[in-house]
Design a protein around this motif. Structure first.
Motif, PDB file in Angstrom:
ATOM      1  N   TYR A 153      27.295  12.057  68.674  1.00 33.45           N
ATOM      2  CA  TYR A 153      27.382  13.283  67.891  1.00 33.45           C
ATOM      3  C   TYR A 153      27.637  13.006  66.420  1.00 33.45           C
ATOM      4  N   HIS A 154      26.859  13.673  65.560  1.00 30.47           N
ATOM      5  CA  HIS A 154      27.036  13.556  64.102  1.00 30.47           C
ATOM      6  C   HIS A 154      26.952  14.937  63.470  1.00 30.47           C
ATOM      7  N   ASP A 155      27.924  15.771  63.713  1.00 30.54           N
ATOM      8  CA  ASP A 155      27.922  17.085  63.062  1.00 30.54           C
ATOM      9  C   ASP A 155      29.357  17.605  63.075  1.00 30.54           C
ATOM     10  N   GLY A 156      29.560  18.885  62.796  1.00 34.67           N
ATOM     11  CA  GLY A 156      30.908  19.426  62.633  1.00 34.67           C
ATOM     12  C   GLY A 156      31.573  19.845  63.939  1.00 34.67           C
ATOM     13  N   PRO A 157      32.882  20.184  63.876  1.00 39.63           N
ATOM     14  CA  PRO A 157      33.640  20.526  65.082  1.00 39.63           C
ATOM     15  C   PRO A 157      33.192  21.827  65.752  1.00 39.63           C
ATOM     16  N   GLU A 158      32.651  22.775  64.979  1.00 46.48           N
ATOM     17  CA  GLU A 158      32.274  24.068  65.582  1.00 46.48           C
ATOM     18  C   GLU A 158      31.128  23.872  66.580  1.00 46.48           C
ATOM     19  N   LEU A 159      30.101  23.130  66.142  1.00 39.96           N
ATOM     20  CA  LEU A 159      28.973  22.907  67.050  1.00 39.96           C
ATOM     21  C   LEU A 159      29.408  22.079  68.260  1.00 39.96           C
ATOM     22  N   LEU A 160      30.296  21.111  68.036  1.00 40.20           N
ATOM     23  CA  LEU A 160      30.774  20.289  69.156  1.00 40.20           C
ATOM     24  C   LEU A 160      31.466  21.172  70.192  1.00 40.20           C
ATOM     25  N   ASP A 161      32.271  22.095  69.714  1.00 40.71           N
ATOM     26  CA  ASP A 161      32.968  23.014  70.611  1.00 40.71           C
ATOM     27  C   ASP A 161      31.946  23.826  71.415  1.00 40.71           C
ATOM     28  N   ARG A 162      30.905  24.266  70.729  1.00 36.53           N
ATOM     29  CA  ARG A 162      29.884  25.077  71.413  1.00 36.53           C
ATOM     30  C   ARG A 162      29.161  24.250  72.486  1.00 36.53           C
ATOM     31  N   LEU A 220      23.305  14.167  68.680  1.00 33.58           N
ATOM     32  CA  LEU A 220      23.189  15.633  68.673  1.00 33.58           C
ATOM     33  C   LEU A 220      23.729  16.199  67.364  1.00 33.58           C
ATOM     34  N   ASN A 221      22.980  17.126  66.816  1.00 34.33           N
ATOM     35  CA  ASN A 221      23.385  17.944  65.667  1.00 34.33           C
ATOM     36  C   ASN A 221      22.662  19.276  65.863  1.00 34.33           C
ATOM     37  N   THR A 222      22.693  20.150  64.874  1.00 32.20           N
ATOM     38  CA  THR A 222      22.101  21.483  65.074  1.00 32.20           C
ATOM     39  C   THR A 222      20.648  21.384  65.539  1.00 32.20           C
ATOM     40  N   THR A 223      19.857  20.585  64.859  1.00 33.23           N
ATOM     41  CA  THR A 223      18.420  20.493  65.173  1.00 33.23           C
ATOM     42  C   THR A 223      18.189  19.834  66.528  1.00 33.23           C
ATOM     43  N   HIS A 224      18.870  18.717  66.755  1.00 33.98           N
ATOM     44  CA  HIS A 224      18.619  17.979  68.003  1.00 33.98           C
ATOM     45  C   HIS A 224      19.192  18.721  69.211  1.00 33.98           C
ATOM     46  N   TYR A 225      20.246  19.492  68.985  1.00 34.26           N
ATOM     47  CA  TYR A 225      20.790  20.293  70.095  1.00 34.26           C
ATOM     48  C   TYR A 225      19.771  21.355  70.507  1.00 34.26           C
ATOM     49  N   GLU A 226      19.118  21.919  69.521  1.00 30.49           N
ATOM     50  CA  GLU A 226      18.096  22.937  69.818  1.00 30.49           C
ATOM     51  C   GLU A 226      16.957  22.302  70.638  1.00 30.49           C
TER      52      GLU A 226
END
Ligand code: SF4
Ligand code: SF4
Length: 371
Positions: free
Chosen positions: A144-153, A111-117
């Motif tokens: 998960y391969h992205d930053g802490p903000e998206l993970l929190d979301r 999951l990252n911004t694109t794959h979460y969408e």
């Protein structure tokens, strides 16, 4: 459950140029030895080894051992989903590939911004939750391969997730690009168990610079460099599993030697690792401190220190084909500008307290990390 998992992403090959040509007899010997020493956890995915890893797991493991003697994880390839029907189709295919009627852990992959969408749009979270309720999956989560903000979301929007799989190793722990520590802290704040991937950074921390190798050897002559990396990850609170992508029998035997009766790092050993980190970082290509003074005025909003950190990590890695740094880079580039978008205005260089030739380094970043 012992805290070492056999990752089925870098299995030994008979043809180093072809990831589908796995050395099955050697993998069978590895699986047998792994299980004989009380380890049970196997991690695969739909796409590993050119889409053959799950079939290999069937051949070397599930067709040879009773279902209650191993713990099996696979992942939904979120990046390949086009429509809702793909979820059922791929899940059923995976059960058949692996030769099992249920998975112990089932994760949404990368999951990252694109794959979460994509996962949100196609209700992939509801899908895996329903599979858990139906008994076809024991525990659910995501890698998960992205930053802490998206993970929190994600964890706020999907609080019922059981586990999160994160890239954690002692070199990425405080790195500006990968942000292992911050992601780990978010996962723990949400009360999640953590599965660690890339504890040895794709092999880079098994082949440390000579001075670091000497440091490790002085502290524990009989222990390998990889042992420091694996034990670092396994010593963290809330880490329930550390995956090691073992590529031959020698690596497996080494991993077993210190994980069969695992001892967390002592305070003195933590200090040795801190020293190793500072020496490795001192030898890195771009001496950027991550102060961020350069970024505010950039007209095209290039995340300069993040890209420099990823470049340094890439230079430290023993890159063999797939590069996780490139994955992170592409994620960042989707929401910011690429290094190659630099207009050479010079604003950043005027701000940099380290007097770095930022423009020149961004060209190197683009050369190395852009396709
Ligand atoms: S030189 Fe490039 S990176 Fe630096 S501020 Fe200008 S556009 Fe941004
Ligand atoms: S100002 Fe210089 S040291 Fe600070 S983040 Fe930017 S490039 Fe790195």
């Amino acid at each position: 459950m012992k805290k070492l998992g056999l990752g089925c992403m870098r299995l030994p090959l008979t043809d180093p140029e072809n990831p589908a040509r796995v050395d099955i007899p050697q993998v069978i010997r590895m699986v047998d030895l792994f299980l004989a020493h009380g380890f049970t956890y196997f991690d695969t995915a739909y796409m590993y080894h050119s889409f053959t890893s799950e079939n290999i797991v069937k051949e070397v493991l599930t067709s040879r051992y009773p279902r209650d003697q191993y713990v099996l994880t696979t992942k939904m390839p979120t990046m390949r989903l086009k429509e809702k029907g793909d979820l059922d189709r791929i899940f059923d295919e995976q059960l058949a590939n692996c030769g099992v009627s249920y998975f112990d852990y089932y994760l949404l992959h990368n999951l990252n911004t694109t794959h979460y969408e994509i996962a949100q749009r196609l209700d992939a979270f509801a899908f895996i939750r329903q599979k858990k309720q139906a008994g076809q999956v024991r525990k659910i989560g995501f890698s998960y391969h992205d930053g802490p903000e998206l993970l929190d979301r994600i964890l706020t929007e999907h609080p019922y997730m059981d586990v999160v799989q994160l890239q954690i190793n002692y070199l990425d722990w405080d790195s500006v690009g990968i942000q292992s520590r911050k992601c780990y802290e978010v996962a723990r704040r949400h009360g999640k168990d953590v599965i660690v991937m890339e504890p040895v950074k794709g092999g880079a921390l098994a082949n440390v610079p000579e001075d670091v190798a000497r440091l490790f050897a002085q502290a524990a002559p009989e222990m390998s460099a990889a042992s420091w990396a694996i034990r670092f990850a396994a010593s963290l609170d809330g880490v329930c599993m550390v995956l090691s992508g073992m590529s031959n029998m020698e690596q497996l035997v080494d991993n077993i030697s210190y994980m069969e009766h695992f001892q967390p790092l002592s305070e003195a050993e933590r200090e040795v690792i801190a020293q190793a980190v500072s020496w490795i970082n001192a030898s890195t290509a771009i001496p950027c401190t991550g102060c961020n003074y350069c970024t505010d005025g950039c007209p095209v909003k290039i995340p300069i220190p993040t890209y420099f950190s990823l470049y340094n990590t890439e230079m430290q890695s023993m890159r063999r084909g797939f590069s996780v740094q490139q994955v992170y880079y592409e994620n960042y580039a989707k929401n910011h500008s690429k290094a190659s978008a630099c207009m050479e205005c010079g604003q950043c260089e005027a701000q940099c307290p380290q007097h770095l030739p930022v423009i020149q380094w961004l060209k190197k970043v683009a050369e190395v990390l852009e396709e």
